[in-house]
Design an enzyme around this catalytic site. Structure first.
Site, PDB file in Angstrom:
ATOM      1  N   GLY A   1       0.810  -1.215   0.000  1.00 20.97           N
ATOM      2  CA  GLY A   1       0.000   0.000   0.000  1.00 20.97           C
ATOM      3  C   GLY A   1       0.842   1.263   0.000  1.00 20.97           C
TER       4      GLY A   1
ATOM      5  N   HIS B   1     -30.230  21.301  -6.950  1.00 22.02           N
ATOM      6  CA  HIS B   1     -30.353  22.393  -5.992  1.00 22.02           C
ATOM      7  C   HIS B   1     -31.110  21.880  -4.785  1.00 22.02           C
ATOM      8  CE1 HIS B   1     -30.881  26.547  -4.604  1.00 22.02           C
ATOM      9  NE2 HIS B   1     -32.114  26.180  -4.288  1.00 22.02           N
TER      10      HIS B   1
END
Length: 448
Positions: A41, A445
Site C-alpha cells: 500500500g 439544488h
C-alpha cells in the site's frame, strides 16, 4: 543465475506499484510485486493519505460539534480515548492493506516482501526481513519506490519528540504545545488534527504565505479559519535551531515580531518529501536521475534504460497518489503495446484541511507566468443557499477561462467538500468544456 525469472517485476507496492502489477497481470503477464513494507500500500495507505484522512475525519467531527453552538446546539467537551482513536485509524489501514494482499492472490500477482536492489538492467536481488536473499531476473521492471519525508540534518537530532509525518501519524500522545515547521499541506493537515484534539499548534513558514504554489484567493479563507484554530501562524519566519531539553524542544525562531526562543512538547518537521531513488543500485542500470533525485522518464513512463520504467513519486512532481495510479496504467499499457501516453492536462490537488482547498488545471499565477491570457471568474459562497444552510459561507469557487474559445483551463475551490467537487472541474478541463457547457449543465439544488 537468477533464482526466478519473470516477464515483469514491479518494485514498490504503493498506489502506483500495485495497480501497475494488476493491470499487467490482467493481460496475462507473469508479474512479481516486491514491497519492503510489512503490509503493501506504500506511504499513501500506511503512513500518509489514508491514516491522515481517518484522523481528519475525527477532527471534523470535533470541530462541527463546537461550531453547532452557533446554531443553538451545545455539546459537552469531547472525551478523547487515544487508544481507541489509534485503533480506529489502524483498522482502516489494516482493512485496505489486507485487501491489496487478497487482490494479489486473485489477480495471480506474486507478492514478495523485501527490499529489492538492482544487480543489472535485467536482474535484482531481494533481501527479506529474515536476512535471506533471492535473485530475480526480468524482461521489464517498473520502478515505483515512492518518496519519504525530507528531514534536514539540522533537525535530525535523534529525539523522538522531533517527528516527521510518519511519527505524527502514530499519535503517541496529545502534546500541549506542537511546533509545525512548514506551512505546506502535510503540516496544515496534521496541525489541524492535533489542534482539534486540544493541542496548541504553532506553524512556522519560511515564505510569505501558507501553501506556497496554491492560489492566493483560495488560501485566504483557509488561513483565516486556521488562525482561529491554531495558537500562532508565523510567516517569513525561519527555525534556526532545535535544542532538546528536559522541559521540551526549545526552538530558535527568526522572524519579525516573533518571540525568538519558544519551548514545545513536540515538533513536526514537514518541509517536503524526497524521492526514493538512492540505494536501489540504479547506477548499475542505464537509468538517468535528475539533480533533485527523480528518475527521468518520457511520456510513456520509459527511462533511459529500455528494460526499466518508472512511475509515481520517484518519477517526478507532483507527488500525488492519483497521478501514480494514472501513470501505472500508462506504463502497463505501453508494455502491452497499446497506443497510450501520459497526456493528462488536469491533475487535481486537494488539501484536506477545514475548509478543504482543491484545484485543477492552471492557476492564475501560472497563467501570468506563462503569458497566457485568461478571464477570471470568482463565485463567493456567501451567495450559495446550501453554504448558508451549513453555516459555512467562507468558501470561494474560481474559474479561469481561455478568452477566445471560452474553454475552461483552470478551476480552484476552497470550502466544505472541495475535494469531492474538484472531480467535475477535472472532467470539464479534460473534455475541453467551455464555460457555457458547464453553465448549461443542470446541477441539483440546493447543493454546493
Amino acid at each position: 543465475m537468477a533464482d526466478q525469472h519473470v516477464q515483469l517485476v514491479v518494485l514498490g507496492g504503493g498506489p502506483g506499484g500495485y495497480p501497475a502489477a494488476f493491470a499487467a497481470a490482467d493481460h496475462g503477464m507473469k508479474v512479481v510485486l516486491i514491497d519492503e513494507g510489512v503490509k503493501p500500500g506504500g506511504v499513501c495507505l500506511n503512513r500518509g493519505c489514508i491514516p491522515s484522512k481517518a484522523l481528519l475525519h475525527v477532527a471534523k467531527l470535533i470541530n462541527e460539534a463546537a461550531d453547532a453552538e452557533e446554531c443553538g446546539i451545545t455539546f459537552s467537551k469531547p472525551t478523547i480515548n487515544l487508544d481507541k482513536l489509534r485503533a480506529f485509524k489502524n483498522k482502516v489501514v489494516g482493512n485496505l492493506s489486507g485487501g491489496i494482499e487478497s487482490l494479489c492472490k486473485a489477480r495471480g500477482v506474486e507478492l514478495i516482501k523485501g527490499r529489492g536492489t538492482f544487480l543489472s538492467s535485467e536482474s535484482l536481488e531481494v533481501r527479506m526481513a529474515d536476512g535471506t536473499t533471492k535473485t530475480i531476473g526480468f524482461e521489464h521492471c517498473i520502478i515505483a519506490t515512492g518518496s519519504q519525508p525530507a528531514m534536514p540534518p539540522m533537525f535530525a537530532l535523534g529525539d523522538d519528540r522531533i517527528m516527521d509525518s510518519t511519527g505524527a501519524l502514530e499519535l503517541k500522545d496529545i502534546p500541549k504545545r506542537l511546533l509545525v515547521i512548514g506551512g505546506g499541506y502535510i503540516g496544515l493537515e496534521m496541525g489541524s488534527v492535533y489542534a482539534a484534539l486540544g493541542t496548541e499548534v504553532t506553524v512556522v513558514e519560511m515564505t510569505s504565505g501558507l501553501l506556497p504554489g496554491a492560489d492566493r484567493d483560495l488560501v485566504v479563507p483557509l488561513q483565516k479559519r486556521l488562525t482561529q484554530q491554531f495558537k500562532a501562524i508565523h510567516l517569513n519566519t525561519k527555525v534556526a535551531q532545535l535544542d532538546p531539553t528536559a522541559a521540551g524542544i526549545v526552538a530558535s525562531l527568526e522572524g519579525e515580531g516573533v518571540e525568538p526562543k519558544q519551548t514545545f512538547d513536540r515538533v513536526l518537521v514537514s518541509v517536503g518529501r524526497r524521492p526514493n531513488s538512492r540505494g536501489l543500485g540504479l547506477e548499475k542500470t542505464g537509468v538517468q536521475i535528475d539533480d533533485k533525485g527523480f528518475v527521468k522518464i518520457d511520456r510513456n513512463q520509459r527511462t533511459a534504460d529500455p528494460k526499466l520504467m518508472a512511475i509515481g513519486d520517484v518519477a517526478g512532481e507532483p507527488m500525488l497518489a492519483h497521478k501514480a495510479t494514472r501513470e501505472a496504467k500508462v506504463a502497463a499499457e505501453t508494455l502491452l503495446g497499446e497506443p497510450v501516453e501520459f497526456d493528462n492536462i488536469a491533475i487535481p490537488a486537494v488539501v484536506f484541511t477545514d475548509p478543504e482547498l482543491a484545484w485543477a488545471g492552471i492557476t492564475e499565477a501560472e497563467a501570468k507566468a506563462q503569458g497566457k491570457e485568461v478571464s477570471v471568474h470568482r463565485f463567493p459562497w456567501a451567495a450559495s443557499g446550501r453554504a448558508q444552510t451549513l453555516a459555512r459561507t467562507e468558501g470561494l469557487t474560481k474559474i479561469l477561462v481561455e478568452p477566445v474559445k471560452q474553454r475552461i483551463v483552470g478551476i480552484g475551490i476552497v470550502g466544505v467538500g472541495a475535494g469531492e467537487m474538484i472531480a467535475e472541474a477535472v472532467l470539464a478541463i479534460e473534455m475541453g468544456a467551455t464555460a457555457r457547457d458547464l453553465a448549461d449543465s443542470i446541477h441539483a439544488h440546493p447543493t454546493l
